[in-house]
Write an enzyme that holds these catalytic residues in place. Sequence first.
Site, PDB file in Angstrom:
ATOM      1  N   GLY A 229      29.616  66.317  11.817  1.00  0.00           N
ATOM      2  CA  GLY A 229      30.775  65.819  11.090  1.00  0.00           C
ATOM      3  C   GLY A 229      31.731  64.997  11.938  1.00  0.00           C
TER       4      GLY A 229
ATOM      5  N   ASN B 196      22.789  69.001   3.438  1.00  0.00           N
ATOM      6  CA  ASN B 196      23.726  70.126   3.366  1.00  0.00           C
ATOM      7  C   ASN B 196      25.010  69.602   2.734  1.00  0.00           C
ATOM      8  OD1 ASN B 196      25.428  72.267   3.755  1.00  0.00           O
ATOM      9  ND2 ASN B 196      25.600  72.016   5.980  1.00  0.00           N
TER      10      ASN B 196
ATOM     11  N   HIS C 216      24.648  78.301  10.059  1.00  0.00           N
ATOM     12  CA  HIS C 216      25.244  76.986  10.333  1.00  0.00           C
ATOM     13  C   HIS C 216      26.447  77.159  11.260  1.00  0.00           C
ATOM     14  CE1 HIS C 216      27.361  73.200   9.664  1.00  0.00           C
ATOM     15  NE2 HIS C 216      26.205  72.713   9.270  1.00  0.00           N
TER      16      HIS C 216
ATOM     17  N   LYS D 230      27.532  71.203   1.895  1.00  0.00           N
ATOM     18  CA  LYS D 230      28.708  72.017   2.263  1.00  0.00           C
ATOM     19  C   LYS D 230      29.531  72.344   1.010  1.00  0.00           C
ATOM     20  CE  LYS D 230      28.585  69.654   6.672  1.00  0.00           C
ATOM     21  NZ  LYS D 230      29.148  69.564   7.991  1.00  0.00           N
TER      22      LYS D 230
ATOM     23  N   GLU E 224      29.318  76.007  11.206  1.00  0.00           N
ATOM     24  CA  GLU E 224      30.589  76.252  10.511  1.00  0.00           C
ATOM     25  C   GLU E 224      30.719  77.722  10.133  1.00  0.00           C
ATOM     26  OE1 GLU E 224      30.127  73.153   7.593  1.00  0.00           O
ATOM     27  OE2 GLU E 224      30.294  71.682   9.193  1.00  0.00           O
TER      28      GLU E 224
ATOM     29  N   SER F 143      25.564  64.178  12.384  1.00  0.00           N
ATOM     30  CA  SER F 143      25.866  62.776  12.102  1.00  0.00           C
ATOM     31  C   SER F 143      24.609  61.909  11.986  1.00  0.00           C
ATOM     32  CB  SER F 143      26.846  62.211  13.141  1.00  0.00           C
ATOM     33  OG  SER F 143      28.069  62.940  13.110  1.00  0.00           O
TER      34      SER F 143
ATOM     35  N   GLU G  99      21.395  71.697  15.955  1.00  0.00           N
ATOM     36  CA  GLU G  99      22.591  70.943  15.599  1.00  0.00           C
ATOM     37  C   GLU G  99      23.650  71.119  16.682  1.00  0.00           C
ATOM     38  OE1 GLU G  99      22.813  70.147  11.148  1.00  0.00           O
ATOM     39  OE2 GLU G  99      23.763  72.079  11.463  1.00  0.00           O
TER      40      GLU G  99
HETATM   41  C1  PEP Z   1      25.531  69.577   8.926  1.00  0.00           C
HETATM   42  O1  PEP Z   1      26.432  69.953   8.201  1.00  0.00           O
HETATM   43  O2  PEP Z   1      24.564  70.332   9.140  1.00  0.00           O
HETATM   44  C2  PEP Z   1      25.623  68.250   9.525  1.00  0.00           C
HETATM   45  C3  PEP Z   1      24.702  67.864  10.373  1.00  0.00           C
HETATM   46  O3  PEP Z   1      26.685  67.480   9.142  1.00  0.00           O
HETATM   47  P1  PEP Z   1      26.899  65.893   9.458  1.00  0.00           P
HETATM   48  O4  PEP Z   1      25.592  65.230   9.126  1.00  0.00           O
HETATM   49  O5  PEP Z   1      27.996  65.488   8.544  1.00  0.00           O
HETATM   50  O6  PEP Z   1      27.216  65.781  10.893  1.00  0.00           O
END
Ligand code: PEP
Length: 251
Positions: free
Chosen positions: A172, A9, A94, A11, A96, A212, A166
């Site tokens: 993040g 992703n 997501h 973003k 976000e 992460s 998630e």
């Molecule tokens: C994501 O944006 O779905 C995500 C898991 O980000 P990160 O790997 O940076 O935590």
Amino acid sequence: MKNKIIAGNWKMNKLQSQAKQLIEELKPLVKDTENTVIICVPYTDLATAVELTAGSNIYVGAQNCHWKESGAYTGEIAPSMLKEAGVEYVIIGHSERRTYFGETDATVLARTTAALEAGLKPIVCIGETLEERNSGKMEEVLERQIRKGFETIQKQQLADIVVAYEPVWAIGTGVTATDQQAQDAIAFCRSVFAEMYDKQTADQLYIQYGGSMNDSNAESLLGMPDIDGGLIGGASLVAQKFAAVVNAYKK
Ligand code: PEP
């Protein structure tokens, strides 16, 4: 165990020239994997990504889509527009988008339904916040997100859906769920799908972990029995790191 589905992703990152460079670097690094590789890029990078991945084992995804086919929805993109552009996957719901753009379980369901109708494969994100986890509400939140977000999704449609668990506190932040925390949460999600549909359908459903995940923790996370892949944010922006995640698991 199934092969894994590893999705990046990006973003809101990567200008077209940067996207081109990243994809060109990535292609040879992931060409031998048996896992499914997806890059979910910003709308403005979709054409570049579709063109550069043609003939490779990398699929292209978008990061959102609207639930209407067309009309007065300024700033939105219809699923059929993505399909026509050569896109195969789309991230829906997501955290976000839930946090900053008012996404709800109802809009997640509407977007997922529209994406499926257009022939796209939705990657549907669910996950609890730290506060919800700490107050013992993780299972309640996940169950609500699944029951409401999949309320009218038919059993046979699940074959075209990927679910991404998630935990919001791990996205993040550099804080990864432990292998066992991720395994337990995903096993719980699978049990909810088994109740809603049936055990075989739930077992076949792909459920990724995201939060992460990177080149140092991917191997052990992907080794857990219920973790069918990863949704990777930060680490997907560097070809070597994303490739290391993709190549971390061999059946
Ligand atoms: C994501 O944006 O779905 C995500 C898991 O980000 P990160 O790997 O940076 O935590």
